[in-house]
Design an enzyme around this catalytic site. Structure first.
Site, PDB file in Angstrom:
ATOM      1  N   GLU A 295       1.037  -1.594   0.092  1.00 24.51           N
ATOM      2  CA  GLU A 295      -0.096   0.260   0.048  1.00 24.51           C
ATOM      3  C   GLU A 295       1.178   0.923  -0.023  1.00 24.51           C
ATOM      4  OE1 GLU A 295      -3.024   1.155  -0.139  1.00 24.51           O
ATOM      5  OE2 GLU A 295      -4.824  -0.780   0.667  1.00 24.51           O
ATOM      6  N   ASP A 296       0.437   2.407  -0.191  1.00 22.08           N
ATOM      7  CA  ASP A 296       0.778   3.272  -0.254  1.00 22.08           C
ATOM      8  C   ASP A 296       0.776   4.080   0.558  1.00 22.08           C
ATOM      9  OD1 ASP A 296      -1.517   3.762  -1.194  1.00 22.08           O
ATOM     10  OD2 ASP A 296      -1.506   5.916  -2.644  1.00 22.08           O
TER      11      ASP A 296
ATOM     12  N   ASP B 213      -4.636   5.548   6.248  1.00 25.65           N
ATOM     13  CA  ASP B 213      -4.971   6.236   7.553  1.00 25.65           C
ATOM     14  C   ASP B 213      -6.374   5.595   7.914  1.00 25.65           C
ATOM     15  OD1 ASP B 213      -6.660   7.090   5.069  1.00 25.65           O
ATOM     16  OD2 ASP B 213      -6.143   8.348   4.833  1.00 25.65           O
TER      17      ASP B 213
ATOM     18  N   PHE C 155      -2.594  16.439   4.805  1.00 21.15           N
ATOM     19  CA  PHE C 155      -2.488  15.679   4.001  1.00 21.15           C
ATOM     20  C   PHE C 155      -1.823  15.685   2.525  1.00 21.15           C
ATOM     21  CE2 PHE C 155      -4.264  15.923  -1.173  1.00 21.15           C
ATOM     22  CZ  PHE C 155      -5.387  15.073  -0.926  1.00 21.15           C
TER      23      PHE C 155
ATOM     24  N   ARG D  22       1.223  12.784  -8.671  1.00 21.21           N
ATOM     25  CA  ARG D  22       2.116  11.032  -8.135  1.00 21.21           C
ATOM     26  C   ARG D  22       3.049  11.198  -8.948  1.00 21.21           C
ATOM     27  NH1 ARG D  22      -2.934   7.542  -7.054  1.00 21.21           N
ATOM     28  NH2 ARG D  22      -4.174   8.517  -8.529  1.00 21.21           N
TER      29      ARG D  22
END
Lengths: 187, 223
Positions: A106-107, A110, A159, A172
């Site tokens: 996974e990146d 949260d 964020f 990205r």
């Protein structure tokens, strides 16, 4: 459609993780994974799209034989999912993972909601083992507590974009992870 | 979905979606539905303050209970400076009911979540306000269907987390041990919803289950 007038770097208020730090940590994770899975049938499953750069770097640092596969799930708020109102598998695994040692890549984690869904889904495919590797962990917002076996960085509740993570499908391709300026999304 | 009994034997009307007190609650319910996480809306009331006669003076009813995660979730969209009272109640709850797992979602948390999901317009709607649901949101919530949710198999325990650098502002890095967490069982049947509850002070036995704290932990006020 990609806007051509966006200055990606100028939109970043703070660089949270420099490229060098990311690469060094990815190499550490890969070394640990190589040791832990030595002699086993490792399959890396990347969750599109955000984990793509992490997956690409991680797999090249891993020194044991491995297979890779890709999955994509709809995200809440995405236009493709408005009709059903339920999470959907947009791209399923290409090969069976029955009996394989699967490491989900996974990146960022949260709330844990997406990961929770994916793990339930993958568990149903009878892997020999199922573990999780994430580049970024943001525990402050966790709703579903899930054991994460490999964590690149634990980050504050900001964020972030870059190195696969997006805002509005942009940013990205940044080689670092940065905090997006609030005025970018408030405007 | 048919009516079902509560812990106290009363019935809940599952045919009606809850009337959420805040737009953020309606949004969180949609998110939980999306990811097939079962939830109850304000199902339990926890007394946190009594007078000398044992009459409850103050209670706390967390917004959501996620039965499969055994987790309560309280949302507040108030400005950070205005959440002191809620934090105090939360501390009391944790003192009196130490086995309760509860997560407080602050306004900033929720705004970050909405940003992640690209719901920027909702951020503005909720920012620094009590977050009352707009007419459109209430209508949307009322129109949501009661579609059953697919079950899934149980997760495995997958071993201990590895140490991960902790990133703080300014990209400082420090080592911190990862945390091993228990995996809850997955949802197996349908999303459960309970009828609306306006506020803990107005809760009745029809929709809420009152929980008693462990003996000897009551706080007496009014002596």
């Amino acid at each position: 459609m990609v806007r051509a007038d966006v200055d990606l770097v100028a939109d970043i208020g703070e660089v949270l993780l420099e490229e060098d730090a990311i690469q060094a940590r990815v190499a550490e994770l890969a070394a640990q994974i190589s040791a832990d899975y030595s002699g086993r049938q490792l399959t890396l499953v990347s969750v599109l799209k955000g984990s793509l750069p992490f997956m690409a770097d991680l797999m090249r640092h891993i020194t044991i034989p491995l297979r890779i596969d890709l999955m994509e799930v709809s995200s809440y708020g995405g236009t493709a999912t408005e009709s059903s109102g339920l999470v959907r598998i947009l791209k399923d695994l290409s090969s069976s993972i029955d009996g394989s040692d699967v490491l989900l890549v996974e990146d960022i984690i949260d709330t844990g909601l997406t990961l929770n869904y994916l793990l339930r889904y993958l568990r149903g495919k009878n892997p020999a083992s199922l573990r999780v590797c994430t580049l970024l962990d943001k525990p402050a917002r966790r709703l579903v507590e899930i054991p994460v076996d490999y964590i690149g960085f634990t980050i504050p509740d900001q964020f972030v974009v870059g190195y696969g993570l997006d805002y509005g499908e942009l940013y990205r391709n940044l080689r670092f992870v940065g905090v997006l300026r609030p005025e970018v999304y408030s405007s | 979905m048919s009516d079902g009994p509560l812990d106290d034997g009363s019935l809940v009307d599952y045919s009606r979606p809850p009337s959420f007190a805040h737009a953020s609650e309606a949004e969180l319910a949609r998110i939980l539905d999306f990811y097939e996480v079962r939830w109850d809306y304000e199902p339990h009331v926890f007394p946190i303050l009594w007078n000398i006669d044992g009459v409850v003076l103050e209670s706390f009813a967390p917004d959501f209970y996620l039965p499969d995660l055994d987790l309560y979730v309280e949302l507040t969209t108030l400005k950070q400076s205005l959440v002191r009272k809620k934090n105090r109640k939360l501390r009391r709850l944790r003192e009196l009911y130490p086995d309760i797992r509860i997560k407080l979602f602050y306004g900033r948390d929720f705004r970050q979540l909405m940003l992640k999901y690209g719901k920027v317009a909702l951020i503005d709607e909720l920012s620094g306000t009590p977050g009352q649901a707009t007419g459109a949101l209430r209508e949307e919530a009322a129109l949501r269907d009661e579609a059953p949710v697919q079950g899934a198999s149980t997760l495995d325990d997958t071993g201990a987390a590895r140490a991960a650098p902790v990133v703080t502002r300014g990209a400082e890095l420090s080592a911190a041990a990862g945390e091993r967490l228990d995996v809850p069982p997955p949802p197996r049947d349908t999303v459960r919803r309970r009828a609306a509850i306006a506020h803990p002070s107005t809760l009745g036995s029809r929709t809420a289950t009152r929980r008693e704290p462990p003996a000897g932990r009551r706080t007496i006020k009014g002596r």
